[in-house]
Design a protein around this motif. Structure first.
Motif, PDB file in Angstrom:
ATOM      1  N   VAL A  98     -19.663 101.818  61.843  1.00 18.41           N
ATOM      2  CA  VAL A  98     -20.163 100.483  61.513  1.00 18.41           C
ATOM      3  C   VAL A  98     -19.864  99.525  62.664  1.00 18.41           C
ATOM      4  O   VAL A  98     -19.002  99.795  63.504  1.00 18.41           O
ATOM      5  CB  VAL A  98     -19.528  99.928  60.212  1.00 18.41           C
ATOM      6  CG1 VAL A  98     -19.805 100.851  59.032  1.00 18.41           C
ATOM      7  CG2 VAL A  98     -18.020  99.717  60.380  1.00 18.41           C
ATOM      8  N   TYR A 103     -30.293 102.545  50.259  1.00 19.24           N
ATOM      9  CA  TYR A 103     -29.590 101.287  49.999  1.00 19.24           C
ATOM     10  C   TYR A 103     -29.570 100.996  48.498  1.00 19.24           C
ATOM     11  O   TYR A 103     -28.522 100.687  47.925  1.00 19.24           O
ATOM     12  CB  TYR A 103     -30.281 100.145  50.745  1.00 19.24           C
ATOM     13  CG  TYR A 103     -29.458  98.880  50.820  1.00 19.24           C
ATOM     14  CD1 TYR A 103     -28.674  98.604  51.935  1.00 19.24           C
ATOM     15  CD2 TYR A 103     -29.449  97.968  49.769  1.00 19.24           C
ATOM     16  CE1 TYR A 103     -27.905  97.455  52.002  1.00 19.24           C
ATOM     17  CE2 TYR A 103     -28.685  96.822  49.829  1.00 19.24           C
ATOM     18  CZ  TYR A 103     -27.917  96.567  50.948  1.00 19.24           C
ATOM     19  OH  TYR A 103     -27.155  95.438  51.001  1.00 19.24           O
ATOM     20  N   GLY A 134     -23.829  91.566  55.978  1.00 23.49           N
ATOM     21  CA  GLY A 134     -23.673  92.857  56.631  1.00 23.49           C
ATOM     22  C   GLY A 134     -24.295  92.841  58.016  1.00 23.49           C
ATOM     23  O   GLY A 134     -25.309  92.180  58.238  1.00 23.49           O
ATOM     24  N   SER A 144     -26.840 101.723  59.765  1.00 19.93           N
ATOM     25  CA  SER A 144     -26.375 101.937  58.392  1.00 19.93           C
ATOM     26  C   SER A 144     -27.197 103.009  57.691  1.00 19.93           C
ATOM     27  O   SER A 144     -26.661 103.868  56.986  1.00 19.93           O
ATOM     28  CB  SER A 144     -26.432 100.632  57.595  1.00 19.93           C
ATOM     29  OG  SER A 144     -27.761 100.150  57.508  1.00 19.93           O
ATOM     30  N   ASP A 167     -22.572  99.141  56.368  1.00 24.67           N
ATOM     31  CA  ASP A 167     -22.843  97.781  56.849  1.00 24.67           C
ATOM     32  C   ASP A 167     -21.559  97.240  57.477  1.00 24.67           C
ATOM     33  O   ASP A 167     -20.485  97.289  56.856  1.00 24.67           O
ATOM     34  CB  ASP A 167     -23.240  96.856  55.686  1.00 24.67           C
ATOM     35  CG  ASP A 167     -24.715  96.959  55.345  1.00 24.67           C
ATOM     36  OD1 ASP A 167     -25.426  97.734  56.008  1.00 24.67           O
ATOM     37  OD2 ASP A 167     -25.155  96.265  54.415  1.00 24.67           O
ATOM     38  N   THR A 181     -28.140  91.529  57.443  1.00 22.35           N
ATOM     39  CA  THR A 181     -28.628  91.516  56.066  1.00 22.35           C
ATOM     40  C   THR A 181     -28.088  90.253  55.396  1.00 22.35           C
ATOM     41  O   THR A 181     -26.905  89.933  55.538  1.00 22.35           O
ATOM     42  CB  THR A 181     -28.160  92.758  55.299  1.00 22.35           C
ATOM     43  OG1 THR A 181     -26.738  92.881  55.394  1.00 22.35           O
ATOM     44  CG2 THR A 181     -28.794  94.008  55.880  1.00 22.35           C
ATOM     45  N   VAL A 233     -25.822  95.237  61.004  1.00 24.42           N
ATOM     46  CA  VAL A 233     -26.356  96.567  61.308  1.00 24.42           C
ATOM     47  C   VAL A 233     -26.899  96.556  62.731  1.00 24.42           C
ATOM     48  O   VAL A 233     -27.361  95.516  63.211  1.00 24.42           O
ATOM     49  CB  VAL A 233     -27.482  96.941  60.318  1.00 24.42           C
ATOM     50  CG1 VAL A 233     -28.102  98.280  60.673  1.00 24.42           C
ATOM     51  CG2 VAL A 233     -26.951  96.961  58.883  1.00 24.42           C
TER      52      VAL A 233
END
Length: 355
Positions: free
Chosen positions: A318, A44, A135, A239, A301, A265, A137
């Motif tokens: 995703v 990340y 995001g 992700s 994401d 996130t 996930v």
């Protein structure tokens, strides 16, 4: 003599102008603001430093200082710095974010600055607009396709499969100190008749699963364990899995039959941040349509901005669109956070400490 004097005067003026120019340049460079962002490490960090951050620095003529750490690490820093914050933006999973919010460590978003907020899905909006999810996930299971094929192991399809004897000394699992670990515990509970309010079945199964574990990872990034062959299966996020797969490693993500957890996130402005207004701009930036598309392409994401349009293979990698979001299991963080310290202590004493 007059010519010499004129020449000297001209030269002096030129030197003064040059010096002033350099001084102005120096002042301009030193006055450039530095935004401090605390966020995840591993793949990340690598991707966000390569694409997202440089674009923001260029757009706003600032520097971004990146502080690496898990969500729990970041939460601890915010608590320690409460009287004198040194972080402007905190990027955390939704669980620790809920704790930070309840502790009064985060500031509400300014809708006059964070104008992209109106374009986000409802699931991304957080109470009182203190932070925002940027995001989506899915937390499920990941396995090494190469190792499973060479060892003729049947693919995993259930959370309970982590306890299969064939995985003895072939598991690296997420620690309960990070969101993946909490998700695993709750889903093991749900797979065996419990839930957040009845976690005992989860602990009972986790003890069984732990017999296969080499260690419990606290970083939330088990990439190296897969690459080095120390684990061939784990509980992990979609992700992260697709980021590793994109590098060429043969890994597969599985949506377990008992359910796959939604992990959000979040981007947050720290209360009394040194650069609060710039922090608001950063949050607005990461939920913007173009950056959201970039997050999907590079970090896998799922986008929260409704205006993002994805096509091709990325839509299978995703969480994309309201229909797919609704298929995910959501955990009750209010219940979890009240018990989290107790669960962490118990897991450390009874399960993880031995590894």
């Amino acid at each position: 003599m007059k010519k010499i004097s004129i020449f000297l005067l001209t030269a002096c003026i030129a030197m003064i102008v040059s010096a002033c120019g350099k001084a102005e340049s120096s002042v301009g460079a030193s006055s450039k603001k530095t935004l401090v962002v605390a966020a995840y490490g591993g793949s990340y960090e690598k991707e966000i430093k390569k694409t997202i951050i440089p674009q923001f620095e260029k757009k706003y003529n600032v520097k971004v200082k990146y502080i690496t750490g898990s969500s729990v690490d970041t939460l601890s820093k915010l608590q320690a710095q409460k009287a004198n914050p040194q972080i402007d933006v905190a990027i955390m999973d939704d669980g620790p974010q809920a704790q930070a919010r309840s502790f009064g460590l985060l500031a509400p978003l300014d809708k006059k600055v964070v104008t992209n907020l109106k374009d986000t899905y409802d699931i991304a909006r957080l109470p009182k607009d203190i932070g925002v999810s940027f995001g989506i996930v899915a937390t499920g299971l990941a396995y090494s396709e190469k190792d499973f094929e060479s060892q003729k192991i049947k693919p995993v399809e259930s959370w309970n499969d982590l306890a299969r004897p064939v995985f003895k000394n072939k598991l690296v699992l997420p620690s309960i100190t990070n969101s993946y670990g909490i998700h695993m515990l709750v889903m093991l509970a749900k797979a065996n008749g419990g839930d957040e309010n009845n976690i005992e079945p989860g602990f009972k199964k986790l003890k069984e699963v732990s017999k296969n574990a080499v260690t419990f990872d606290k970083t939330a990034d088990v990439s190296n364990y897969f690459l080095q062959g120390q684990t061939i299966v784990s509980a992990w996020g979609s992700s992260r899995v697709h980021t590793l797969k994109n590098s060429g490693f043969p890994i597969e993500f599985v949506y377990p039959k008992e359910g796959t957890v939604a992990l959000m996130t979040t981007a947050n402005v720290v209360k009394n941040a040194p650069n609060g207004k710039l922090a608001q701009k950063f949050v607005n930036y990461v939920i913007g349509k173009d950056v959201q598309k970039e997050f999907a392409k590079t970090l896998f994401d799922g986008p929260v901005n409704k205006k993002v349009k994805l096509t091709g293979d990325i839509t299978n990698k995703v969480v994309y669109g309201k229909e797919n979001v609704n298929k995910l299991v959501t955990v009750n963080w209010d219940v979890i956070n009240k018990k989290r310290a107790e669960w962490t202590e118990r897991a450390n004493k009874e399960i993880e400490i031995a590894k």
